[in-house]
Scaffold this motif. Structure first.
Motif, PDB file in Angstrom:
ATOM      1  N   ILE A  96      29.045  27.789  -8.748  1.00 52.57           N
ATOM      2  CA  ILE A  96      28.124  28.050  -7.645  1.00 52.57           C
ATOM      3  C   ILE A  96      28.938  28.754  -6.575  1.00 52.57           C
ATOM      4  O   ILE A  96      29.964  28.238  -6.124  1.00 52.57           O
ATOM      5  CB  ILE A  96      27.501  26.762  -7.080  1.00 52.57           C
ATOM      6  N   VAL A  97      28.508  29.942  -6.189  1.00 56.39           N
ATOM      7  CA  VAL A  97      29.247  30.764  -5.225  1.00 56.39           C
ATOM      8  C   VAL A  97      28.461  30.822  -3.915  1.00 56.39           C
ATOM      9  O   VAL A  97      27.290  31.218  -3.910  1.00 56.39           O
ATOM     10  CB  VAL A  97      29.470  32.195  -5.771  1.00 56.39           C
ATOM     11  N   TYR A  98      29.120  30.429  -2.838  1.00 54.71           N
ATOM     12  CA  TYR A  98      28.538  30.517  -1.496  1.00 54.71           C
ATOM     13  C   TYR A  98      29.344  31.539  -0.697  1.00 54.71           C
ATOM     14  O   TYR A  98      30.568  31.567  -0.784  1.00 54.71           O
ATOM     15  CB  TYR A  98      28.623  29.185  -0.753  1.00 54.71           C
ATOM     16  N   VAL A  99      28.657  32.362   0.073  1.00 53.40           N
ATOM     17  CA  VAL A  99      29.321  33.269   1.007  1.00 53.40           C
ATOM     18  C   VAL A  99      28.978  32.782   2.408  1.00 53.40           C
ATOM     19  O   VAL A  99      27.797  32.623   2.740  1.00 53.40           O
ATOM     20  CB  VAL A  99      28.881  34.733   0.804  1.00 53.40           C
ATOM     21  N   ASP A 100      30.015  32.516   3.206  1.00 53.58           N
ATOM     22  CA  ASP A 100      29.840  31.967   4.545  1.00 53.58           C
ATOM     23  C   ASP A 100      30.320  32.952   5.605  1.00 53.58           C
ATOM     24  O   ASP A 100      31.281  33.690   5.389  1.00 53.58           O
ATOM     25  CB  ASP A 100      30.643  30.675   4.717  1.00 53.58           C
ATOM     26  N   ARG A 101      29.653  32.928   6.753  1.00 58.15           N
ATOM     27  CA  ARG A 101      30.070  33.712   7.918  1.00 58.15           C
ATOM     28  C   ARG A 101      30.441  32.739   9.027  1.00 58.15           C
ATOM     29  O   ARG A 101      29.739  31.757   9.267  1.00 58.15           O
ATOM     30  CB  ARG A 101      28.950  34.631   8.389  1.00 58.15           C
ATOM     31  N   TYR A 102      31.545  33.019   9.710  1.00 56.50           N
ATOM     32  CA  TYR A 102      32.002  32.165  10.799  1.00 56.50           C
ATOM     33  C   TYR A 102      31.271  32.523  12.090  1.00 56.50           C
ATOM     34  O   TYR A 102      31.217  33.684  12.478  1.00 56.50           O
ATOM     35  CB  TYR A 102      33.509  32.311  10.997  1.00 56.50           C
ATOM     36  N   HIS A 103      30.708  31.507  12.739  1.00 56.01           N
ATOM     37  CA  HIS A 103      30.016  31.677  14.013  1.00 56.01           C
ATOM     38  C   HIS A 103      30.924  31.156  15.119  1.00 56.01           C
ATOM     39  O   HIS A 103      31.124  29.942  15.250  1.00 56.01           O
ATOM     40  CB  HIS A 103      28.674  30.935  14.021  1.00 56.01           C
ATOM     41  N   GLU A 104      31.484  32.077  15.888  1.00 56.34           N
ATOM     42  CA  GLU A 104      32.446  31.715  16.920  1.00 56.34           C
ATOM     43  C   GLU A 104      31.823  30.831  17.997  1.00 56.34           C
ATOM     44  O   GLU A 104      32.481  29.935  18.528  1.00 56.34           O
ATOM     45  CB  GLU A 104      33.031  32.976  17.555  1.00 56.34           C
ATOM     46  N   ASP A 105      30.546  31.043  18.303  1.00 55.55           N
ATOM     47  CA  ASP A 105      29.904  30.253  19.356  1.00 55.55           C
ATOM     48  C   ASP A 105      29.781  28.770  18.998  1.00 55.55           C
ATOM     49  O   ASP A 105      29.862  27.907  19.858  1.00 55.55           O
ATOM     50  CB  ASP A 105      28.537  30.839  19.725  1.00 55.55           C
ATOM     51  N   THR A 106      29.596  28.453  17.719  1.00 58.34           N
ATOM     52  CA  THR A 106      29.497  27.054  17.294  1.00 58.34           C
ATOM     53  C   THR A 106      30.788  26.535  16.673  1.00 58.34           C
ATOM     54  O   THR A 106      30.959  25.332  16.525  1.00 58.34           O
ATOM     55  CB  THR A 106      28.365  26.864  16.266  1.00 58.34           C
ATOM     56  N   GLY A 107      31.678  27.457  16.271  1.00 63.36           N
ATOM     57  CA  GLY A 107      32.920  27.044  15.616  1.00 63.36           C
ATOM     58  C   GLY A 107      32.714  26.564  14.199  1.00 63.36           C
ATOM     59  O   GLY A 107      33.539  25.827  13.661  1.00 63.36           O
ATOM     60  N   LYS A 108      31.611  26.999  13.550  1.00 60.25           N
ATOM     61  CA  LYS A 108      31.293  26.528  12.198  1.00 60.25           C
ATOM     62  C   LYS A 108      30.961  27.698  11.286  1.00 60.25           C
ATOM     63  O   LYS A 108      30.612  28.787  11.727  1.00 60.25           O
ATOM     64  CB  LYS A 108      30.105  25.564  12.242  1.00 60.25           C
ATOM     65  N   TRP A 109      31.043  27.420   9.987  1.00 61.00           N
ATOM     66  CA  TRP A 109      30.641  28.375   8.968  1.00 61.00           C
ATOM     67  C   TRP A 109      29.152  28.225   8.704  1.00 61.00           C
ATOM     68  O   TRP A 109      28.641  27.107   8.662  1.00 61.00           O
ATOM     69  CB  TRP A 109      31.397  28.138   7.666  1.00 61.00           C
TER      70      TRP A 109
END
Length: 168
Positions: A96-109
């Motif tokens: 299972i492949v997930y692609v995540d983007r980092y959100h600097e405002d929340t500090g989470k993927w």
């Protein structure tokens, strides 16, 4: 006597200037080497990152390894890769492949893409995909790997993930 005093003062000024310059350079190097790690992934400015499953206890009897890869392929494009390898032919193998983007405002993927690839009666499965993504963010690939036989209660499983690479 005046020449000695002037020479001594000049020497002290030169020495103090050298010490101040060295400490400023050391401070600048320390700041540039600071890395941010979010949920196990470092935020890096490289073109490529690879992650491999590391916990041999979770792999169990059938699962040998799992890998994840992310690569820059052009303006706003990334190549994503996930693969699972078993020790031998098994009834079921999956990634299972997930692609995540980092959100600097929340500090989470945050997940932006996901897919499943599975196969039966083999030892290997691979999934690749090129994505167009928004520029100005860090992206990573995170994978879950499974392998096993149908007559067993649970499949072996492990995970892998890359570092987050910057897409300018």
């Amino acid at each position: 006597m005046k020449k000695r005093i002037i020479s001594l003062v000049v020497s002290i000024l030169v020495l103090s200037n050298m010490l101040i310059t060295a400490s400023i350079n050391a401070l600048a190097e320390g700041v540039s080497n600071i890395e941010t790690t979010v949920d196990g992934s470092r935020l890096i400015y490289e073109d490529y990152s690879r992650g491999t499953s590391t916990n041999s206890i979770l792999r169990g009897e059938h699962l040998m390894t799992g890998d994840s890869i992310i690569t820059k392929t052009g303006n706003g494009r990334i190549y994503t890769y996930g693969q699972t390898t078993a020790d031998h032919d098994v009834d079921f193998v999956s990634v299972i492949v997930y692609v995540d983007r980092y959100h600097e405002d929340t500090g989470k993927w945050g997940q932006i893409d996901g897919r499943v690839k599975d196969a039966r009666d083999t030892y290997f499965v691979i999934s690749t995909k090129t994505l167009v993504v928004d520029r100005g963010y860090f992206y990573r690939v995170r994978c879950e790997h499974f392998a096993g036989n149908d007559d067993e209660e649970f499949y072996d499983e492990t995970e892998s993930f890359t570092d987050g690479i910057w897409i300018p």
